[in-house]
Write an enzyme that holds these catalytic residues in place. Structure first.
Site, short mmCIF file in Angstrom:
data_model
loop_
_atom_site.label_atom_id
_atom_site.label_comp_id
_atom_site.label_asym_id
_atom_site.label_seq_id
_atom_site.Cartn_x
_atom_site.Cartn_y
_atom_site.Cartn_z
N ARG A 197 40.53 38.48 49.69
CA ARG A 197 41.46 39.50 50.16
C ARG A 197 41.78 40.55 49.09
O ARG A 197 41.68 41.75 49.33
CB ARG A 197 42.79 38.86 50.62
N THR A 198 42.18 40.09 47.90
CA THR A 198 42.69 41.03 46.90
C THR A 198 41.58 41.96 46.42
O THR A 198 41.76 43.19 46.37
CB THR A 198 43.30 40.25 45.71
N LYS B 109 28.11 35.46 28.40
CA LYS B 109 27.45 35.41 27.08
C LYS B 109 28.47 35.22 25.97
O LYS B 109 28.15 35.31 24.79
CB LYS B 109 26.68 36.71 26.85
N ARG C 137 42.23 40.17 37.65
CA ARG C 137 42.67 38.81 38.02
C ARG C 137 42.13 37.86 36.97
O ARG C 137 40.95 37.95 36.61
CB ARG C 137 42.17 38.42 39.40
N HIS D 105 51.73 37.47 41.10
CA HIS D 105 50.74 38.14 41.94
C HIS D 105 51.52 39.29 42.62
O HIS D 105 51.84 39.23 43.80
CB HIS D 105 50.19 37.15 42.96
#
Ligand code: CP
Length: 307
Positions: A58-59, A86, A108, A136
């Site tokens: 969703r986000t 890496k 995020r 959030h």
């Protein structure tokens, strides 16, 4: 700039006036998404980077759609397909992204505080798309928008937030946001899923789902955050569901106009019965729709747009 700070890192630090401006601006953008040509030139020439170190449907998608509907260039980076694999650090990643001169970086991360560190490192605006179990903020803003559009106001409403409170950044941001906007918040869940500082947040605390939802205007169910749990907090999913799965009888205790919300993804039959998730009280998909408008509003306001 209409917002005081260059970044959106949490609801805790966001003044009520700015929350209201964001919600009002988001409402003005809703109409764009219902047009046949879902695009306005507002952010033409701007660049948005979506930097996701954790999974998201969703986000991430709604930030990308929000940027594209405003005509910005949007670039998605997943940790799994970037130089993070890496061994590149967040700070080095941030410095390299900054060198490409984007306008907004959306991040995020599984570590609480990662967006705050990024915001200190780069001159661009940073939006927290979820940091660990901390906050959030864009989820809370879309939840506030959904409640306000369905109920007409947030002030004076009774809201129950149910489930894995301890590991939920959605719960934390919503507690801050709902209280700032004048709602009365009750949290409910197993005692093992309550944060130690919960009383200090000014909420009512219940272990009984029945008690928590009686007479409330809004029920917000939470996902069990298994990825953030270092141990078992309940004996089995079946037993969790016996006590905390929202069903018809709980809605009867709440009242006929109760709104049922969930940030997604849903564990059907564990947190919420399928017929409730898909039933007439559910506004779960409206939350998703409003997520696009809220993220359009934030991108617009952070890049210099006026309300
Ligand atoms: N609500 C939410 O944050 O969903 P995603 O994890 O799919 O982005």
């Amino acid at each position: 700039m209409i917002l005081q700070k260059k970044d959106i890192l949490g609801i805790k630090d966001l003044p009520v006036e700015e929350i209201t401006i964001i919600l009002d601006t988001a409402e003005s953008f809703v109409e764009v998404s219902s047009r046949e040509i879902k695009k306005v030139p507002t952010l033409r020439g701007k660049t948005i980077i979506n930097l996701f170190y954790e999974a998201s449907t969703r986000t991430r998608t709604s930030f990308e759609i929000a940027g594209k509907r405003l005509s910005a260039d949007t670039i998605n980076i997943s940790a799994s397909t970037s130089s993070v694999v890496k061994g590149e650090t967040l700070i080095d990643t941030a410095k390299n992204l900054e060198a490409m001169n984007p306008d907004v970086i959306v991040i995020r991360h599984s570590a609480s505080g990662a967006p705050h560190m990024l915001a200190r490192m780069v001159r661009q605006s940073v939006i927290n798309a979820g940091d660990g179990a901390n906050e959030h903020p864009t989820q809370a803003l879309l939840d506030l928008m959904t409640i306000r559009s369905k109920k007409g106001t947030i002030a004076g409403l009774k809201v129950a937030i149910v489930g894995d409170i301890a590991h939920s950044r959605v719960a934390r941001s919503n507690i801050y946001g709902l209280q700032k906007m004048g709602a009365q918040v009750t949290v409910a869940g197993p005692a093992t899923m309550m944060p130690r500082d919960i009383e200090g947040l000014g909420v009512e605390v219940r272990t009984s789902l029945e008690e928590a939802v009686s007479g409330v205007d809004v029920i917000m169910m939470l996902r069990i955050q298994t990825e953030r749990q270092q141990q078992n907090f309940f004996p089995s999913l079946r037993e969790y569901a016996q006590h905390y799965c929202l069903s018809r009888r709980h809605l009867d205790l709440a009242g006929p106009d109760v709104l049922v919300m969930h940030p997604g993804p849903i564990n059907r039959g564990v947190e919420i019965a399928p017929e409730i998730a898909d039933g007439p009280s559910s506004v779960i998909l409206e939350q998703v729709t409003n997520g696009v408008a809220v993220r359009m509003a934030l991108l617009y306001l952070l890049t210099g747009g006026k309300q």
